[in-house]
Structure formats: structure tokens, C-alpha cells
Design a protein around this motif. Structure first.
Motif, PDB file in Angstrom:
ATOM      1  N   PRO A 167      66.813  45.990 -69.552  1.00  0.00           N
ATOM      2  CA  PRO A 167      68.168  45.980 -69.412  1.00  0.00           C
ATOM      3  C   PRO A 167      68.901  45.816 -70.949  1.00  0.00           C
ATOM      4  O   PRO A 167      68.355  45.298 -71.833  1.00  0.00           O
ATOM      5  CB  PRO A 167      68.548  44.676 -68.875  1.00  0.00           C
ATOM      6  N   LEU A 168      69.943  46.761 -71.304  1.00  0.00           N
ATOM      7  CA  LEU A 168      70.527  47.082 -72.338  1.00  0.00           C
ATOM      8  C   LEU A 168      72.194  46.744 -72.461  1.00  0.00           C
ATOM      9  O   LEU A 168      72.577  47.558 -71.655  1.00  0.00           O
ATOM     10  CB  LEU A 168      70.215  48.290 -72.930  1.00  0.00           C
ATOM     11  N   GLY A 169      72.520  45.868 -73.045  1.00  0.00           N
ATOM     12  CA  GLY A 169      73.869  45.588 -73.086  1.00  0.00           C
ATOM     13  C   GLY A 169      74.704  45.691 -74.510  1.00  0.00           C
ATOM     14  O   GLY A 169      74.049  45.112 -75.230  1.00  0.00           O
ATOM     15  N   PHE A 170      75.466  46.471 -74.704  1.00  0.00           N
ATOM     16  CA  PHE A 170      76.187  46.728 -75.685  1.00  0.00           C
ATOM     17  C   PHE A 170      77.650  47.334 -75.609  1.00  0.00           C
ATOM     18  O   PHE A 170      77.686  48.032 -74.673  1.00  0.00           O
ATOM     19  CB  PHE A 170      75.251  47.607 -77.034  1.00  0.00           C
ATOM     20  N   ALA A 171      78.520  47.207 -76.534  1.00  0.00           N
ATOM     21  CA  ALA A 171      79.797  47.520 -76.536  1.00  0.00           C
ATOM     22  C   ALA A 171      79.634  48.934 -77.517  1.00  0.00           C
ATOM     23  O   ALA A 171      79.374  48.578 -78.595  1.00  0.00           O
ATOM     24  CB  ALA A 171      80.884  46.658 -77.079  1.00  0.00           C
ATOM     25  N   ASN A 172      79.771  49.979 -76.889  1.00  0.00           N
ATOM     26  CA  ASN A 172      79.646  51.393 -77.774  1.00  0.00           C
ATOM     27  C   ASN A 172      80.818  51.490 -78.502  1.00  0.00           C
ATOM     28  O   ASN A 172      81.628  52.432 -78.009  1.00  0.00           O
ATOM     29  CB  ASN A 172      79.151  52.401 -76.942  1.00  0.00           C
ATOM     30  N   ASN A 173      80.901  50.858 -79.529  1.00  0.00           N
ATOM     31  CA  ASN A 173      82.100  50.894 -80.457  1.00  0.00           C
ATOM     32  C   ASN A 173      81.528  51.692 -81.904  1.00  0.00           C
ATOM     33  O   ASN A 173      80.751  51.419 -82.669  1.00  0.00           O
ATOM     34  CB  ASN A 173      82.856  49.956 -80.814  1.00  0.00           C
ATOM     35  N   SER A 174      82.037  52.958 -81.857  1.00  0.00           N
ATOM     36  CA  SER A 174      81.635  53.864 -83.068  1.00  0.00           C
ATOM     37  C   SER A 174      82.852  54.683 -83.623  1.00  0.00           C
ATOM     38  O   SER A 174      83.946  54.441 -83.167  1.00  0.00           O
ATOM     39  CB  SER A 174      80.731  54.942 -82.574  1.00  0.00           C
ATOM     40  N   ASP A 175      82.515  54.657 -84.859  1.00  0.00           N
ATOM     41  CA  ASP A 175      83.655  55.783 -85.521  1.00  0.00           C
ATOM     42  C   ASP A 175      82.981  56.570 -86.730  1.00  0.00           C
ATOM     43  O   ASP A 175      81.887  56.742 -86.858  1.00  0.00           O
ATOM     44  CB  ASP A 175      84.706  54.711 -86.226  1.00  0.00           C
ATOM     45  N   GLY A 176      83.934  57.509 -87.260  1.00  0.00           N
ATOM     46  CA  GLY A 176      83.445  58.269 -88.276  1.00  0.00           C
ATOM     47  C   GLY A 176      84.540  59.437 -88.382  1.00  0.00           C
ATOM     48  O   GLY A 176      85.543  59.456 -87.911  1.00  0.00           O
TER      49      GLY A 176
END
Lengths: 105, 435
Positions: free
Chosen positions: B342-351
Motif C-alpha cells: 500500500p502506497l499513500g501520498f498526496a501527489n502535490n507537484s509543480d513546475g
């Protein structure tokens, strides 16, 4: 599920309201932003947008200017209509540009 | 008769005789022969005058036929040519609807460190129908080479209805208005470098939407203007079944799962004609690509700045855009079936990217005036916990040579650094044209 985001990035709500307001204004006041024609001199009222100037300033925002003899007059009408939507031009502006391109053979 | 009378008679007769003898030659009476001779001369002179008059208005008997036939033939040929040209001109406007096939194409070559070299080609025809002054259909198909096959995709297909001077309704598949690079600068002959920036293309922003859009412009005086776009469309999907893209958004899905919809908008402000600031966003609650599990809230935002200024003998152009993507926290591969979770993360990315270009217009040399110099810096900052995406930074130096206003040769060198991976520096070459 709580969506976390930096507090500083909540202007989308403001933008939504602003865009909604703009849509309302655009629907109700088509000539907003244009000077009252009665305040212009007769020469200014009759001249309308400068097609050559608009072509040089507006079209060059994104790409090189295509010479007027690239397409026929009928083709320019279609292409400028397409660019009216893409570049967000007013109808008067696009007509002035099309007239300039059709006349510049 | 007295001598006096005789004397008077003699004087009178003498006077008469003296007058007669003193008459000038021209006053002498003309004889009949002389009169007839004069009349004959006058008749001959009149005939000569009449002959000269007729010669002045009509060609001579020998030359008239040749000159007339040459002129007539020339006029006939010219008339025929004009008829042909008129018919050809009419053919450009078939029926009541006006159609134009345009588009662009490209060929590229790239050699990438640790990734070999490759030729590539693209063909993007654009179909435009001007149905009426207020109605238009526009569509673009993309033909690209993909492995051992050709991929075909519908880039956009929309009907545009101009409601008034400031508002146009667009329905169908349209380019995302919040993604200014894709909407304005992605065509191969407009994009000044052989490749596209990170983040805004195949990145964290949508490239197109399927739905309905309202867009237009509000002039705010002589030069300032406010442009806007607002739309509702199908939502992207959250990728939960592909381990190589877990937790990312699939923007290229064309069917909305469930009833959720995406809402987005962009506002751009131009205080003067060569400067524009813009802000856009898209908000949606997206389902998973499998339809299982709850959806997640997502928010994409973008800020853009473009400017043009003339100086140092040419034109400088600045294009820039920065984007943020927020995807709500969720647990991916909860049962470990994909070997990741199980993989839990908030996919907050920018660029984003910044590009500056210079093209000379007054350099005194036609060759130099056809060259353009470009520098682009772009970056992608991956979400913390994302197992598949690395932070990436690139710096690209390019030179273009414009063969015509719409055909360009491109050459670029790209410094490409990914965190924790070998660099992917590359030489890129390309030719692109619009037709």
C-alpha cells in the motif's frame, strides 16, 4: 477527504466569481470598453479598427506574420475566423484584419 | 452745242478713259476661260482636302487589315484569360460554406545520452469550416509515429458560436485555456525548440478538455484588454492500475466516469498589447481509473506571463508558465497487488518553464535576420513519495533559421538533469512547416 493546499492558493474561488461576472458583463454589454462614438470625431467613427496595425501587433504575439499573399481572400476569411476564437479578438477586430489581408495582394 | 458744252463732254470722256486705263490688274474683269480655270482649281483643291481628311481618320487600304486583326486577337486572348481567372477565383469559394485545410508537419532527429538516437515525423492537418459569420467548425488530427505503428488522435474538434463581440461558445473537444503553451505555442512551426517544456506538456496540466467553454475578450480602452475563458468538462481519471504512473492523473481519457465534472477558468490581463498576465485553474473530483474506491479532489493551477519588446535591432520574446497540481491524499495499491503498495501520498507537484528568444530584424544582413536564438529553462518538481517521478531540471539552448515565415530549421542542445539518475543531455534537430 480533506484536500490540503497552501492557504495562499485559494484564489481559484475568486477567479470563478470574477469569470462569472465577466461572462455576465460580456453577455449584457457587448460594447463595454469602447468609447462612445458620439465623442469621436466623424473621421474616427468612420475609420474603425486599423487592420494593418492589429495584424502586426496581435498576430505576432504567437507566431511569425504570414504575408497576405499566402492565402486567397476566401481562405483568409476562414483562417481569421479561426484566429478570432483562438486569439480572442472582437468581431470588428477580426473583420479589420481580414479586410487588410484580403486587400494586401 | 456751244464750245463750253463740247469742252465739258470732252473732259468727261477723257476722265472715263483715264479711269479705265488706270484700273489695276486684279481689278480687271476675268474672262470666262479664266473663271472656269479657277473653278476647276478650287474643285481639285477641295477633293485633295477631302482625301487628306479621310486618310487621317481611316487607315490606308494596304495597312488597315493587318493592324485591326492584331488588336482584335490580343483583346480576345485577354478576355479569355480574364474569364479563366474569374472561374478559378470562384472555385475557391465552393457553395455557401467556406473550407480550409491547413496544419503543420515536422521531422526531427534527437540523440540523447544513454538513450540512443532517433528520427521522428509528425503530421497535423487542421480542418476549418466557416459555416456562417458566427459559426465555425475547427478540428485537428495528430498523426504520430509510435513504436512500430502510427498513432492517430483527435487533438481538438469543436463548434464555435460567436454570441456577440465579447463572447464565443465552444462545444466539443478544445485545447485547455489554462494551458497557454498548448493553446498558443505548441504547433511545430510556432514552438521555437524541437521539444516541449516539462510540466505543461505531458505533465501535470490538462492539454485539452471535452465539454463546453465560454470565452472572449473585454476591451478596456485603447489598448488594455481582459480575456477570459470558463469551461465545464469531463474529469481526468486517477491512475491506480498502472504501477508506472500510480497516483497521477490521466488527462487523455475522453469519457467521464460517474457524474463528476471538471470546472476550470482562465483570466488574462493585457495592460498594453505586448504584455499579458494570466491565471487559470481546473477543479474536479476525479474517480479512479478502475472505478473502484472513492474519488479524490484535485486542483490544477497555472500562472503565465508573456511579453514582447523590440530592442537591440530585433525582437525579444518572453514566454513563461508555472503550474501547481494538488491531488488529494489517497492510498494506492492498498492490497499490494501491483507489488508497490500500500502506497499513500498526496501527489502535490509543480513546475514550469521560462523561455527567452531573440530574432534580429535590423541587423543589416538577410541571413542574420532569419536567425533566432532561444534559451529555455524548465523544471518539474515531483511529489514527495511519488515512486515514479523524479525531480527534473533542463536548460536548452537553441538556434532557429527561418526559411520562410512558416518554415523553420531548429537545432538545440539540452542539459537535462534528473535527481538520482544519469543525465539525459541531448542534441535535438528539427524542421517544421505550416501549410
Amino acid at each position: 477527504m480533506k484536500l490540503s493546499m497552501p492557504p495562499s492558493f485559494r484564489p481559484h474561488l475568486v477567479v470563478t466569481l470574477l469569470v462569472g461576472l465577466l461572462c455576465g458583463v460580456a453577455a449584457l454589454v457587448p460594447t463595454l470598453g469602447q468609447a462612445d462614438p458620439s465623442e469621436k470625431s466623424p473621421k474616427q467613427v468612420n475609420e474603425g479598427p486599423d487592420g494593418a496595425k492589429l495584424w502586426a501587433q496581435t498576430c505576432s504575439q504567437c507566431h511569425n506574420l504570414r504575408p497576405p499573399d499566402t492565402f486567397s481572400g476566401a481562405q483568409w476569411e476562414v483562417i481569421v475566423h479561426h484566429m478570432r476564437v483562438r486569439a480572442r479578438l472582437t468581431v470588428a477586430e477580426s473583420r479589420a484584419i481580414a479586410d487588410f489581408l484580403k486587400g494586401g495582394k | 452745242m456751244t464750245s463750253k458744252n463740247l469742252f465739258l463732254i470732252a473732259c468727261t470722256a477723257f476722265t472715263i478713259l483715264m479711269n479705265a486705263s488706270s484700273t489695276k490688274a486684279e481689278d480687271a474683269p476675268v474672262s470666262r476661260a479664266e473663271f472656269d480655270k479657277l473653278v476647276a482649281k478650287m474643285a481639285a483643291m477641295q477633293a485633295e482636302i477631302d482625301r487628306l481628311k479621310s486618310e487621317k481618320t481611316e487607315p490606308s487600304a494596304e495597312s488597315a487589315p493587318a493592324k485591326g486583326s492584331g488588336t482584335s486577337k490580343s483583346l480576345a486572348a485577354l478576355s479569355s484569360k480574364v474569364d479563366q481567372l474569374e472561374k478559378a477565383a470562384q472555385l475557391t469559394t465552393p457553395g455557401e460554406n467556406k473550407f480550409v485545410l491547413t496544419g503543420n508537419a515536422s521531422a526531427t532527429f534527437s540523440t540523447i545520452n544513454n538513450n540512443g538516437s532517433n528520427f521522428d515525423a509528425t503530421f497535423y492537418p487542421i480542418f476549418l469550416w466557416h459555416l456562417t459569420d458566427n459559426l465555425m467548425f475547427e478540428g485537428e488530427i495528430e498523426f504520430e509515429l509510435d513504436g512500430n505503428s502510427t498513432s492517430t488522435s483527435l487533438e481538438y474538434a469543436a463548434i464555435d458560436w460567436t454570441i456577440n463581440d465579447n463572447m464565443t461558445l465552444v462545444a466539443g473537444k478544445f485545447l485547455s485555456p489554462m494551458n497557454t503553451f498548448v493553446e498558443r505555442y505548441v504547433p511545430k512551426w510556432i514552438n521555437k525548440l524541437p521539444d516541449t517544456p516539462l510540466t505543461v506538456y505531458d505533465g501535470i496540466l490538462p492539454e485539452s478538455n471535452v465539454g463546453v467553454e465560454l470565452r472572449g475578450v473585454l476591451p478596456l480602452g485603447q489598448e488594455a484588454r481582459l480575456n477570459y475563458a470558463a469551461y465545464v468538462s469531463n474529469t481526468p481519471d486517477l491512475i491506480t492500475s498502472d504501477p508506472s504512473n500510480l497516483g497521477h492523473l490521466e488527462f487523455d481519457n475522453f469519457a467521464s466516469s460517474g457524474h463528476g465534472k471538471a470546472f476550470g477558468a482562465r483570466v488574462g490581463f493585457s495592460p498594453i498589447h505586448n504584455l499579458e498576465f494570466g491565471y487559470g485553474f481546473q477543479k474536479s473530483k476525479v474517480p479512479t481509473d478502475t472505478g473502484d474506491g472513492p474519488g479524490v479532489n484535485t486542483l490544477q493551477q497555472s500562472a503565465d506571463l508573456s511579453a514582447h519588446v523590440d530592442g537591440l535591432g530585433g525582437r525579444w520574446t518572453l514566454l513563461s508558465q508555472y503550474a501547481w497540481s494538488r491531488i488529494g491524499h489517497t492510498t494506492l495499491d492498498p492490497n499490494g497487488d501491483l507489488g508497490v503498495g500500500p502506497l499513500g501520498f498526496a501527489n502535490n507537484s509543480d513546475g514550469g518553464y521560462v523561455q527567452i528568444s531573440y530574432r534580429g530584424t535590423q541587423l543589416g544582413s538577410d541571413f542574420l535576420n532569419k536567425m533566432e536564438f532561444i534559451v529555455r529553462g524548465d523544471r518539474l518538481k515531483a511529489a514527495s513519495g511519488d515512486p515514479n517521478t523524479l525531480d527534473e531540471r533542463r536548460l536548452t539552448f537553441g538556434i532557429d533559421y527561418w526559411l520562410t515565415s512558416s518554415t523553420v530549421l531548429k537545432a538545440a542542445y539540452e542539459l537535462d538533469h534528473q535527481e538520482g539518475a544519469a543525465n539525459s543531455n541531448a542534441f535535438l534537430f528539427g524542421v517544421a512547416t505550416s501549410f
